[in-house]
Write a protein that holds these residues in place. Structure first.
Motif, short mmCIF file in Angstrom:
data_model
loop_
_atom_site.label_atom_id
_atom_site.label_comp_id
_atom_site.label_asym_id
_atom_site.label_seq_id
_atom_site.Cartn_x
_atom_site.Cartn_y
_atom_site.Cartn_z
N LYS A 164 0.86 -1.18 0.00
CA LYS A 164 0.00 0.00 0.00
C LYS A 164 0.90 1.23 0.00
O LYS A 164 2.13 1.11 0.14
CB LYS A 164 -0.94 -0.01 1.21
CG LYS A 164 -2.02 -1.10 1.17
CD LYS A 164 -2.97 -0.96 2.33
CE LYS A 164 -4.12 -1.96 2.23
NZ LYS A 164 -5.03 -1.66 1.12
N ASP A 179 1.32 3.20 2.29
CA ASP A 179 2.02 3.26 3.57
C ASP A 179 3.37 2.56 3.51
O ASP A 179 4.28 2.88 4.29
CB ASP A 179 1.18 2.58 4.66
CG ASP A 179 -0.09 3.34 4.95
OD1 ASP A 179 -0.06 4.58 4.89
OD2 ASP A 179 -1.12 2.70 5.24
N GLU A 224 -2.65 14.79 -4.46
CA GLU A 224 -4.11 14.74 -4.26
C GLU A 224 -4.71 13.49 -4.90
O GLU A 224 -5.60 12.84 -4.32
CB GLU A 224 -4.74 16.00 -4.84
CG GLU A 224 -4.38 17.27 -4.09
CD GLU A 224 -4.67 18.53 -4.90
OE1 GLU A 224 -5.28 18.40 -6.00
OE2 GLU A 224 -4.28 19.62 -4.46
N ALA A 273 -3.87 10.46 -2.78
CA ALA A 273 -4.68 10.45 -1.56
C ALA A 273 -6.09 9.95 -1.86
O ALA A 273 -6.70 9.25 -1.05
CB ALA A 273 -4.70 11.83 -0.93
N ARG A 274 -6.59 10.30 -3.04
CA ARG A 274 -7.95 9.91 -3.43
C ARG A 274 -8.08 8.39 -3.59
O ARG A 274 -9.17 7.84 -3.52
CB ARG A 274 -8.33 10.63 -4.72
CG ARG A 274 -9.81 10.64 -5.04
CD ARG A 274 -10.12 11.58 -6.18
NE ARG A 274 -9.99 12.97 -5.76
CZ ARG A 274 -9.21 13.87 -6.34
NH1 ARG A 274 -8.47 13.53 -7.39
NH2 ARG A 274 -9.15 15.10 -5.91
N ASP A 279 -7.07 6.21 -1.57
CA ASP A 279 -7.35 5.65 -0.25
C ASP A 279 -6.56 4.36 -0.01
O ASP A 279 -7.10 3.35 0.45
CB ASP A 279 -8.86 5.40 -0.08
CG ASP A 279 -9.25 5.22 1.38
OD1 ASP A 279 -8.52 5.72 2.26
OD2 ASP A 279 -10.28 4.55 1.65
N LEU A 280 -5.29 4.41 -0.35
CA LEU A 280 -4.42 3.25 -0.17
C LEU A 280 -3.36 3.51 0.89
O LEU A 280 -2.33 2.83 0.94
CB LEU A 280 -3.74 2.90 -1.50
CG LEU A 280 -4.64 2.34 -2.60
CD1 LEU A 280 -3.88 2.22 -3.92
CD2 LEU A 280 -5.20 0.98 -2.18
N GLY A 281 -3.60 4.50 1.73
CA GLY A 281 -2.66 4.81 2.79
C GLY A 281 -2.10 6.21 2.65
O GLY A 281 -2.42 6.95 1.71
#
Length: 608
Positions: A58, A60, A113, A116-117, A119-121
């Motif tokens: 991910k 992260d 941005e 971030a969209r 949604d993988l960390g």
């Protein structure tokens, strides 16, 4: 602890993503394969998700995002060009400036941005590299050489159009640079446009058209358009081009120079287009040879690495190999902008080049995209109640080899998807190279494209020298070589033929892959890099005595190469492909239920 980098190229042409862990390339893919929009230039959200999934990561788990160019430096070139060409370029300026001032200047923020969209960390820090620096890294760092000269040649990055680097250890050191507007890529694209093809995708067509013509315009190109200098550099006379002022490549002066207006797209091809293609191809080869000689002189290296869009001109690459300037050349298989994502990730990860210990390159046969196991494929086939046979590996190869020997065309969907514009045996359409009708059959009934487009051969690496005059392996289909003299056929009374009439002549024992000048864009297949394809070729060779097959990309004209089992089946049913070998499963067209679509799919696909 090794660094994990996610590389991204986007917003201009062929957006892509790549994941590199230390010095190991884990995954790379182009956005177009998932969005199904050819040359998709948007943010590569689907490619990012796919590459992270292949890596089991991910965001992260990623240490750094690596963007492939410098947006602010690119803006300085765009703005300087408009100021230098005002007021003539006002219309283009008015159209493009709102985008630049609105979001392009803050591209790195937009990338953050978009990530971030997903949604993988949490999004890690973002670094950017220069466009040609990314190209150079993609060319050298995965190459099989401890050190090498590196040439990057394309349209334009930020300012650079042609750069020379010295690759050593983990670094690429810049040596020389040519800047916009003096660009070999833009010169070639101008002729692509003038001959009625689409810029950034039709260059392949122009290269394929060149052998049908004579380079009668080459002296005029050298005299009027490009000044080729002894030190390897060159300069364009920009007064003959329009790319400085707007969206078109050529205008009135260019048309006057070459005897009339540009060919309309889809209009009839005439002797002028054949001869223009032959002429600019010859000049391109001369410039590339000059650049290579300069690279040899400045670095003292015996190996050359290539990247940038012009590095996809496999005819010019073949001339470089034939020249003997270098012992060997290596071309990044994703040499265009998509490869910039990979180069940026390699720079950011800055890991050891462990592949050098194996004697091969780090690209893993360019099989860096997603793969699908038999369970996933069977779920799709069963859900659609499609008839198939599940075969053991040896039985599948034997059955497919028999179909090919009988003149059938087979869709071949095996393993991970290729990264770059060439189908290399993961997502391929295969046919019998001995079949004189195979080229026209594939072009007109399967690919739905122009009859003059040549097809490439795949050949067992251990038998390549029996069929082609090839001085080195060519695993990525990026070197053109001549068909061996002993495989050629002589036909009297054909000397008067011109243009597409040349297609009627059978030139060799493998006519489906022999171009009109006895050349072929060769892919050598080795057992250790592609056991599936090597096994099929071995079986075909045992049956027929011929180790060569036709290989073309698994798609139709205007559509990206297929990515998923669903894509493969749809393309199989839309065309005259006779059989589909997908994983361990074999589907015959004659067994399939009728195929219906609510709309005319051909009308929805762009011609280029």
């Amino acid at each position: 602890m090794s660094t994990t980098a996610l590389g991204i190229s986007s917003y201009y042409h062929d957006s892509a993503a790549a994941v590199v862990e230390g010095g190991h390339i884990v995954a790379a893919a182009q956005q177009e394969r998932f969005s199904r929009h050819r040359h998709d230039a948007g943010f590569p959200a689907l490619a990012v998700a796919s590459c992270l999934a292949e890596a089991g990561r991910k965001l992260d788990d990623v240490d750094v995002i690596a963007y492939y160019e410098d947006p602010r430096l690119k803006f300085s070139r765009v703005l300087a060009t408009y100021l230098a060409t005002a007021p003539r370029a006002w219309r283009s300026f008015r159209h493009s400036m709102p985008e630049w001032l609105g979001w392009k200047l803050r591209t790195l923020g937009v990338v953050r941005e978009e990530l971030a969209r997903l949604d993988l960390g949490a999004v890690p820090p973002i670094r950017h590299f220069r466009h040609h620096e990314s190209h150079a890294a993609s060319a050298f760092l995965p190459s099989p050489y401890e050190s090498a000269a590196v040439l990057c040649v394309d349209g334009v990055g930020e300012w650079a159009t042609t750069t020379l680097w010295h690759g050593r250890d983990r670094r690429v050191e810049p040596l020389r640079e040519l800047r916009f507007p003096h660009s070999l890529g833009l010169l070639y694209s101008a002729f692509t446009y003038f001959c009625g093809f689409k810029v950034d995708s039709g260059e392949y067509k122009l290269m394929g058209l060149a052998p049908y013509g004579r380079p009668v315009y080459a002296p005029l190109i050298r005299e009027k358009l490009v000044d080729i200098r002894p030190d390897g550099s060159f300069r364009l006379d920009t007064g003959y081009f329009e790319f400085l002022y707007g969206q078109v490549m050529t205008g009135r002066r260019f048309a006057e120079l070459f005897g009339g207006p540009r060919r309309e797209p889809e209009g009839p091809l005439t002797e002028r287009e054949f001869d223009l293609a032959a002429s600019v191809q010859l000049v391109t080869e001369e410039i590339m040879l000059n650049l290579a000689a300069a690279a040899r002189e400045h670095t003292g290296e015996r190996h050359l690495c290539l990247a940038g869009g012009v590095a996809l001109n496999c005819v010019a690459n073949g001339k470089l190999v034939e020249s003997g300037l270098f012992d060997e050349i290596w071309v990044q298989p994703a040499a265009g902008d998509a490869g910039g994502a990979l180069g940026a990730a390699l720079l950011a990860a800055n890991g050891p080049r462990d592949h050098l210990g194996s004697g091969g390159d780090g690209m893993q046969g360019a099989r860096l995209g997603p793969g699908y196991d038999d369970d996933r494929i069977q779920d799709h086939l069963d859900a659609q109640a499609l008839p198939y046979r599940r075969l053991a590996t040896d039985e599948l190869r034997s059955t497919v080899a028999g179909l090919l020997a009988d003149g059938k065309v087979v869709g071949w969907f095996q393993g991970r998807m290729e990264f770059g514009p060439r189908a290399l045996g993961g997502r391929s359409i295969l046919g019998d190279a001995r079949n004189a009708e195979m080229q026209s059959t594939m072009n007109l009934k399967i690919k739905f494209r122009e009859s003059f487009r040549p097809f490439a051969p795949i050949v067992l690496a251990e038998h390549a020298g029996e069929y082609f005059d090839l001085r080195q392996d060519s695993p990525y289909m990026l070197i053109v070589a001549q068909v061996a003299e002993r495989r050629r056929l002589r036909q009297a009374g054909t000397e008067h033929l011109r243009g597409l009439d040349l297609l009627r002549v059978r030139r060799s024992q493998i006519p489906a892959v022999t171009h009109v000048d006895h050349s072929a864009r060769v892919q050598t297949v080795a057992r250790d890099t592609d056991p599936d394809l090597h096994g099929l070729l071995t079986e075909f060779h045992a049956r027929t005595g011929c180790p060569v097959l036709v290989n073309t990309s698994f798609n139709v004209r205007g559509e990206p190469i297929v990515a998923t089992p669903e894509d493969a089946y749809r393309c199989f049913m839309r065309t005259d492909i006779d059989a589909l070998a997908i994983g361990s499963f074999l589907l015959l067209k004659s067994d399939q239920p009728p195929w219906h679509e609510d709309t005319d799919w051909r009308g929805r696909i762009p011609l280029d």
